[in-house]
Motif scaffolding. Structure first.
Motif, PDB file in Angstrom:
ATOM      1  N   LEU A  47       0.828  -1.202   0.000  1.00  0.00           N
ATOM      2  CA  LEU A  47       0.000   0.000   0.000  1.00  0.00           C
ATOM      3  C   LEU A  47       0.867   1.258   0.000  1.00  0.00           C
ATOM      4  N   ILE A  48       1.913   1.266   0.817  1.00  0.00           N
ATOM      5  CA  ILE A  48       2.811   2.419   0.877  1.00  0.00           C
ATOM      6  C   ILE A  48       3.491   2.629  -0.474  1.00  0.00           C
ATOM      7  N   THR A  49       3.928   1.528  -1.098  1.00  0.00           N
ATOM      8  CA  THR A  49       4.608   1.614  -2.398  1.00  0.00           C
ATOM      9  C   THR A  49       3.683   2.156  -3.468  1.00  0.00           C
ATOM     10  N   TYR A  50       2.475   1.595  -3.559  1.00  0.00           N
ATOM     11  CA  TYR A  50       1.531   2.038  -4.588  1.00  0.00           C
ATOM     12  C   TYR A  50       1.080   3.474  -4.349  1.00  0.00           C
ATOM     13  N   ARG A  51       0.900   3.822  -3.078  1.00  0.00           N
ATOM     14  CA  ARG A  51       0.475   5.197  -2.777  1.00  0.00           C
ATOM     15  C   ARG A  51       1.584   6.178  -3.131  1.00  0.00           C
ATOM     16  N   MET A  52       2.849   5.764  -2.933  1.00  0.00           N
ATOM     17  CA  MET A  52       3.974   6.609  -3.312  1.00  0.00           C
ATOM     18  C   MET A  52       4.017   6.794  -4.824  1.00  0.00           C
ATOM     19  N   LEU A  53       3.782   5.724  -5.557  1.00  0.00           N
ATOM     20  CA  LEU A  53       3.764   5.806  -7.021  1.00  0.00           C
ATOM     21  C   LEU A  53       2.652   6.720  -7.511  1.00  0.00           C
ATOM     22  N   SER A  54       1.519   6.687  -6.829  1.00  0.00           N
ATOM     23  CA  SER A  54       0.411   7.548  -7.227  1.00  0.00           C
ATOM     24  C   SER A  54       0.728   9.012  -6.941  1.00  0.00           C
ATOM     25  N   ARG A  55       1.517   9.275  -5.927  1.00  0.00           N
ATOM     26  CA  ARG A  55       1.879  10.659  -5.596  1.00  0.00           C
ATOM     27  C   ARG A  55       2.900  11.213  -6.588  1.00  0.00           C
ATOM     28  N   ILE A  56       3.785  10.366  -7.080  1.00  0.00           N
ATOM     29  CA  ILE A  56       4.791  10.808  -8.042  1.00  0.00           C
ATOM     30  C   ILE A  56       4.145  11.185  -9.369  1.00  0.00           C
ATOM     31  N   ASN A  57       3.083  10.477  -9.726  1.00  0.00           N
ATOM     32  CA  ASN A  57       2.394  10.671 -10.997  1.00  0.00           C
ATOM     33  C   ASN A  57       1.205  11.615 -10.795  1.00  0.00           C
ATOM     34  N   PRO A  58       1.179  12.776 -11.454  1.00  0.00           N
ATOM     35  CA  PRO A  58       0.044  13.693 -11.281  1.00  0.00           C
ATOM     36  C   PRO A  58      -1.290  13.071 -11.701  1.00  0.00           C
ATOM     37  N   ALA A  59      -1.250  12.214 -12.720  1.00  0.00           N
ATOM     38  CA  ALA A  59      -2.478  11.537 -13.142  1.00  0.00           C
ATOM     39  C   ALA A  59      -2.937  10.548 -12.078  1.00  0.00           C
ATOM     40  N   GLY A  60      -1.987   9.934 -11.369  1.00  0.00           N
ATOM     41  CA  GLY A  60      -2.335   9.034 -10.275  1.00  0.00           C
ATOM     42  C   GLY A  60      -3.028   9.774  -9.156  1.00  0.00           C
ATOM     43  N   GLN A  61      -2.538  10.973  -8.825  1.00  0.00           N
ATOM     44  CA  GLN A  61      -3.202  11.792  -7.816  1.00  0.00           C
ATOM     45  C   GLN A  61      -4.628  12.128  -8.245  1.00  0.00           C
ATOM     46  N   ALA A  62      -4.779  12.514  -9.514  1.00  0.00           N
ATOM     47  CA  ALA A  62      -6.093  12.914 -10.011  1.00  0.00           C
ATOM     48  C   ALA A  62      -7.070  11.738 -10.032  1.00  0.00           C
ATOM     49  N   LEU A  63      -6.603  10.566 -10.443  1.00  0.00           N
ATOM     50  CA  LEU A  63      -7.468   9.388 -10.492  1.00  0.00           C
ATOM     51  C   LEU A  63      -7.918   8.968  -9.097  1.00  0.00           C
ATOM     52  N   LEU A  64      -6.995   8.987  -8.139  1.00  0.00           N
ATOM     53  CA  LEU A  64      -7.368   8.627  -6.772  1.00  0.00           C
ATOM     54  C   LEU A  64      -8.320   9.650  -6.176  1.00  0.00           C
ATOM     55  N   MET A  65      -8.104  10.927  -6.499  1.00  0.00           N
ATOM     56  CA  MET A  65      -9.011  11.958  -6.028  1.00  0.00           C
ATOM     57  C   MET A  65     -10.428  11.677  -6.515  1.00  0.00           C
ATOM     58  N   ALA A  66     -10.561  11.339  -7.782  1.00  0.00           N
ATOM     59  CA  ALA A  66     -11.877  11.059  -8.351  1.00  0.00           C
ATOM     60  C   ALA A  66     -12.512   9.841  -7.697  1.00  0.00           C
ATOM     61  N   MET A  67     -11.725   8.790  -7.459  1.00  0.00           N
ATOM     62  CA  MET A  67     -12.278   7.547  -6.925  1.00  0.00           C
ATOM     63  C   MET A  67     -12.637   7.658  -5.452  1.00  0.00           C
ATOM     64  N   VAL A  68     -11.794   8.327  -4.679  1.00  0.00           N
ATOM     65  CA  VAL A  68     -12.076   8.472  -3.249  1.00  0.00           C
ATOM     66  C   VAL A  68     -13.318   9.322  -3.040  1.00  0.00           C
ATOM     67  N   ALA A  69     -13.402  10.427  -3.771  1.00  0.00           N
ATOM     68  CA  ALA A  69     -14.564  11.308  -3.633  1.00  0.00           C
ATOM     69  C   ALA A  69     -15.849  10.599  -4.046  1.00  0.00           C
ATOM     70  N   TYR A  70     -15.730   9.707  -5.047  1.00  0.00           N
ATOM     71  CA  TYR A  70     -16.913   9.010  -5.532  1.00  0.00           C
ATOM     72  C   TYR A  70     -17.297   7.839  -4.622  1.00  0.00           C
ATOM     73  N   GLY A  71     -16.422   7.493  -3.676  1.00  0.00           N
ATOM     74  CA  GLY A  71     -16.736   6.420  -2.737  1.00  0.00           C
ATOM     75  C   GLY A  71     -16.489   5.039  -3.290  1.00  0.00           C
ATOM     76  N   ASN A  72     -15.596   4.942  -4.302  1.00  0.00           N
ATOM     77  CA  ASN A  72     -15.331   3.651  -4.926  1.00  0.00           C
ATOM     78  C   ASN A  72     -14.316   2.820  -4.161  1.00  0.00           C
ATOM     79  N   LEU A  73     -13.709   3.363  -3.133  1.00  0.00           N
ATOM     80  CA  LEU A  73     -12.705   2.623  -2.397  1.00  0.00           C
ATOM     81  C   LEU A  73     -13.277   2.165  -1.059  1.00  0.00           C
ATOM     82  N   SER A  74     -13.921   1.032  -1.099  1.00  0.00           N
ATOM     83  CA  SER A  74     -14.461   0.455   0.129  1.00  0.00           C
ATOM     84  C   SER A  74     -14.377  -1.058   0.022  1.00  0.00           C
ATOM     85  N   TYR A  75     -14.372  -1.721   1.162  1.00  0.00           N
ATOM     86  CA  TYR A  75     -14.279  -3.181   1.177  1.00  0.00           C
ATOM     87  C   TYR A  75     -15.288  -3.743   2.150  1.00  0.00           C
ATOM     88  N   SER A  76     -15.936  -4.825   1.743  1.00  0.00           N
ATOM     89  CA  SER A  76     -16.865  -5.517   2.621  1.00  0.00           C
ATOM     90  C   SER A  76     -16.725  -7.011   2.388  1.00  0.00           C
TER      91      SER A  76
END
Length: 287
Positions: A215-244
């Motif tokens: 998780l730390i590695t992938y999150r770091m990769l997403s921070r290095i990539n501006p598109a990764g930041q933007a994609l995660l922003m869209a997904m988190v705000a939309y509520g797509n990151l949940s587990y059940s």
């Protein structure tokens, strides 16, 4: 530098392609706002109609408009021999490069503002943002951060490319590559083995083991990539990151959500790309 900025800003305000990009992004945002009203009122959350998810779905795509206007804006300087004239009258290459970056960044931020303004109609028939004004402001600041990274890359390509056509092709190719890489990182994040990620202790879930390192590695990769930041922003705000699953139901958003650390990464990467661009621009031969 002041004269360069004044001249560039005047040219920006007169740029038809800039205002066309602004009109398009505003129109798309307004359409998205009206769609958000309908969906939010059908998909109520605790009896409330929030538009958080719809607000940030455009985050990965605003850079397209910046890419178009930046490459054409800078390309016009070469076509009109403006760069050579600036050098002849005594402006340094460093100042010319920085002035171009500052104005292109300012123009891109103006496009971001139009994106946010276009969503305002959705506030009149919904319950607004669950994250509140502070959350929206934080996301906007982070969006400004990854926009700066995109701008630094686009300015470097537009400045060093031999012609406008090649610059547009290269900029779009880089944008698609960043989106592709960012999407792959996000895919890996949401497909981690969450059942083995957590232990419940002291009244809360704690990430453990190899999953934590992944998780730390992938999150770091997403921070290095501006598109990764933007994609995660869209997904988190939309509520797509949940587990059940099983006895575990967990909202993963807080683990991945955009944070001030994203801004730090954006600033550092912007400075590095700009420094590299200045280095090669100072050595470019203007025929």
């Amino acid at each position: 530098m002041r004269k360069l900025l004044h001249a560039n800003f005047s040219r920006l305000l007169k740029s038809k392609i800039f205002w066309i990009c602004g009109a398009i992004i505003l129109a798309i945002s307004v359409i998205n706002a009206f769609n958000a009203v309908g969906y939010a009122n059908r998909l109520l959350y605790n009896g409330k109609a929030y538009i958080d998810g719809f607000m940030f779905t455009l985050a990965p795509y605003t850079a397209i408009f910046s890419a178009v206007f930046i490459t054409l804006f800078i390309g016009t300087e070469y076509a009109d021999k403006t760069i050579r004239n600036k050098l002849i009258i005594g402006h340094t290459r460093t100042n010319i490069y920085l002035a171009d970056f500052i104005i292109c960044f300012a123009g891109s931020v103006m496009l971001l503002v139009l994106w946010f303004v276009g969503m305002l109609p959705a506030l009149f028939d919904t319950d607004g943002f669950e994250m509140g004004f502070s959350g929206v402001l934080k996301y906007f600041i982070i969006a400004v951060g990854f926009t700066a990274v995109f701008c630094s890359l686009f300015v470097m390509i537009g400045t060093l490319a031999p012609n406008r056509t090649l610059a547009v092709v290269l900029v779009m190719a880089f944008w698609f590559a960043l989106i592709f890489l960012g999407d792959n990182v996000v895919y890996k994040i949401i497909n981690l083995d969450f059942e083995k990620m957590f232990i419940f202790e002291n009244g809360k879930y704690t990430i453990i083991g190899e999953a934590r390192e992944q998780l730390i590695t992938y999150r770091m990769l997403s921070r290095i990539n501006p598109a990764g930041q933007a994609l995660l922003m869209a997904m988190v705000a939309y509520g797509n990151l949940s587990y059940s699953g099983g006895d575990l139901t967990f909202d993963l958003g807080p683990l991945y959500t955009s944070s001030l650390l994203d801004i730090v990464f954006s600033i550092v990467i912007t400075v590095i790309i700009t420094a590299v661009g200045i280095f090669f621009f100072r050595r470019k031969d203007f025929k």
